[in-house]
Design a protein around this motif. Structure first.
Motif, PDB file in Angstrom:
ATOM      1  N   MET A  62      35.453  25.519  61.615  1.00  0.00           N
ATOM      2  CA  MET A  62      35.598  24.660  60.445  1.00  0.00           C
ATOM      3  C   MET A  62      36.658  25.163  59.472  1.00  0.00           C
ATOM      4  SD  MET A  62      31.522  23.958  59.757  1.00  0.00           S
ATOM      5  CE  MET A  62      31.820  22.831  58.391  1.00  0.00           C
ATOM      6  N   GLU A  71      38.193  26.040  54.237  1.00  0.00           N
ATOM      7  CA  GLU A  71      38.494  24.811  53.498  1.00  0.00           C
ATOM      8  C   GLU A  71      37.434  23.756  53.758  1.00  0.00           C
ATOM      9  OE1 GLU A  71      40.488  26.279  55.614  1.00  0.00           O
ATOM     10  OE2 GLU A  71      42.338  26.892  54.583  1.00  0.00           O
ATOM     11  N   SER A  72      37.069  23.581  55.032  1.00  0.00           N
ATOM     12  CA  SER A  72      36.075  22.580  55.390  1.00  0.00           C
ATOM     13  C   SER A  72      34.705  22.930  54.818  1.00  0.00           C
ATOM     14  CB  SER A  72      35.989  22.451  56.914  1.00  0.00           C
ATOM     15  OG  SER A  72      34.973  21.542  57.291  1.00  0.00           O
ATOM     16  N   PHE A 126      34.766  22.299  51.110  1.00  0.00           N
ATOM     17  CA  PHE A 126      34.778  20.853  50.855  1.00  0.00           C
ATOM     18  C   PHE A 126      33.406  20.255  51.121  1.00  0.00           C
ATOM     19  CE2 PHE A 126      36.391  16.472  51.224  1.00  0.00           C
ATOM     20  CZ  PHE A 126      37.267  16.457  50.146  1.00  0.00           C
ATOM     21  N   LEU A 127      32.707  20.789  52.126  1.00  0.00           N
ATOM     22  CA  LEU A 127      31.343  20.342  52.404  1.00  0.00           C
ATOM     23  C   LEU A 127      30.447  20.592  51.207  1.00  0.00           C
ATOM     24  CD1 LEU A 127      28.888  19.537  54.144  1.00  0.00           C
ATOM     25  CD2 LEU A 127      28.880  21.869  55.052  1.00  0.00           C
ATOM     26  N   ALA A 137      32.787  17.338  55.892  1.00  0.00           N
ATOM     27  CA  ALA A 137      33.285  18.500  56.619  1.00  0.00           C
ATOM     28  C   ALA A 137      33.957  18.054  57.905  1.00  0.00           C
ATOM     29  CB  ALA A 137      32.146  19.468  56.928  1.00  0.00           C
ATOM     30  N   TRP A 138      34.729  18.951  58.484  1.00  0.00           N
ATOM     31  CA  TRP A 138      35.413  18.663  59.749  1.00  0.00           C
ATOM     32  C   TRP A 138      35.544  19.964  60.528  1.00  0.00           C
ATOM     33  CZ3 TRP A 138      37.496  18.645  54.900  1.00  0.00           C
ATOM     34  CH2 TRP A 138      38.425  19.645  54.605  1.00  0.00           C
ATOM     35  N   GLY A 139      35.907  19.853  61.796  1.00  0.00           N
ATOM     36  CA  GLY A 139      36.114  21.027  62.630  1.00  0.00           C
ATOM     37  C   GLY A 139      37.197  20.741  63.646  1.00  0.00           C
ATOM     38  N   GLN A 140      37.554  21.747  64.426  1.00  0.00           N
ATOM     39  CA  GLN A 140      38.564  21.555  65.442  1.00  0.00           C
ATOM     40  C   GLN A 140      38.336  22.504  66.610  1.00  0.00           C
ATOM     41  OE1 GLN A 140      42.504  22.471  64.012  1.00  0.00           O
ATOM     42  NE2 GLN A 140      41.933  24.489  63.248  1.00  0.00           N
TER      43      GLN A 140
END
Length: 204
Positions: A57, A60-61, A64-65, A71-74
């Motif tokens: 994540m 930053e994610s 932000f969560l 939230a986001w991931g990669q």
């Protein structure tokens, strides 16, 4: 802002943060493990086959969560390494959302088992929230909008859509969805109905 929940209901805030971090991390791991089975060792070489949420994540994610509830991931993958490019890409893309679906069903099962529990953190309400969040993630990620997983699946079926992957279309479509009144509530309602039907418990 989501951060205000911390002041109004700190238990709910903690539950949401824990569930989302766990769900996003496992979502990304599902992409990675399936990519490895399809011949791509990029997730392993990049150090992403780990349960460390910061790797998936980023800070930053996670921040932000906690502030905005989003939230986001990669998961880095290299489709050129896939054994069967079209099928492998579909399997890898679908792995994340279906992991969330599996988690949602697992938590619904735990709801049935824990219906009479009175624990503060891992109560019936906790499992309901976990099931709800994961079903929403499943529904959201299957939307055919770049860069979501649903678009990757659809673009393999309809290759003519692939140019949209790197166009501004996805950004604007996502903005419209988030600004659309009732979008989030609609996904939540579908999740709530599914949980009530599958658990046999009333809507919460």
């Amino acid at each position: 802002m989501f951060f205000s929940v911390l002041l109004d209901d700190p238990v709910l805030f903690l539950r949401v943060v824990i569930i989302v971090i766990l769900s996003v991390t496992l979502h990304e791991l599902a992409h990675g493990f399936v990519a490895v089975t399809q011949g791509d060792d990029t997730p392993e070489k990049s150090g992403h086959l780990t349960l460390n949420p910061v790797v998936h994540m980023g800070w930053e994610s996670i921040i932000f969560l906690c502030v905005a509830g989003i939230a986001w991931g990669q998961m880095p993958v290299n489709p050129s390494n896939f054994r069967i490019p079209k099928l492998s890409n579909i399997l890898v893309s679908a792995a994340g959302p279906f992991l969330n679906l599996s988690l949602g069903l697992l938590f619904i099962g735990l709801m049935r088992i824990m219906a009479d529990s009175s624990q503060e953190l891992f109560s019936l309400e906790f499992f309901y929230l976990a099931a709800r969040i994961n079903l929403i993630l499943f529904l959201f990620n299957l939307l055919p909008i770049p860069p979501l997983d649903g678009f990757h699946v659809l673009s393999e079926i309809i290759p003519g859509l692939k140019p949209l992957q790197n166009s501004p279309f996805g950004f604007f479509a996502m903005m419209v969805l988030f600004l659309l009144p009732g979008f989030g509530a609609g996904l939540a309602m579908i999740a709530d109905v599914a949980i009530a039907r599958l658990s046999g418990l009333p809507l919460m």
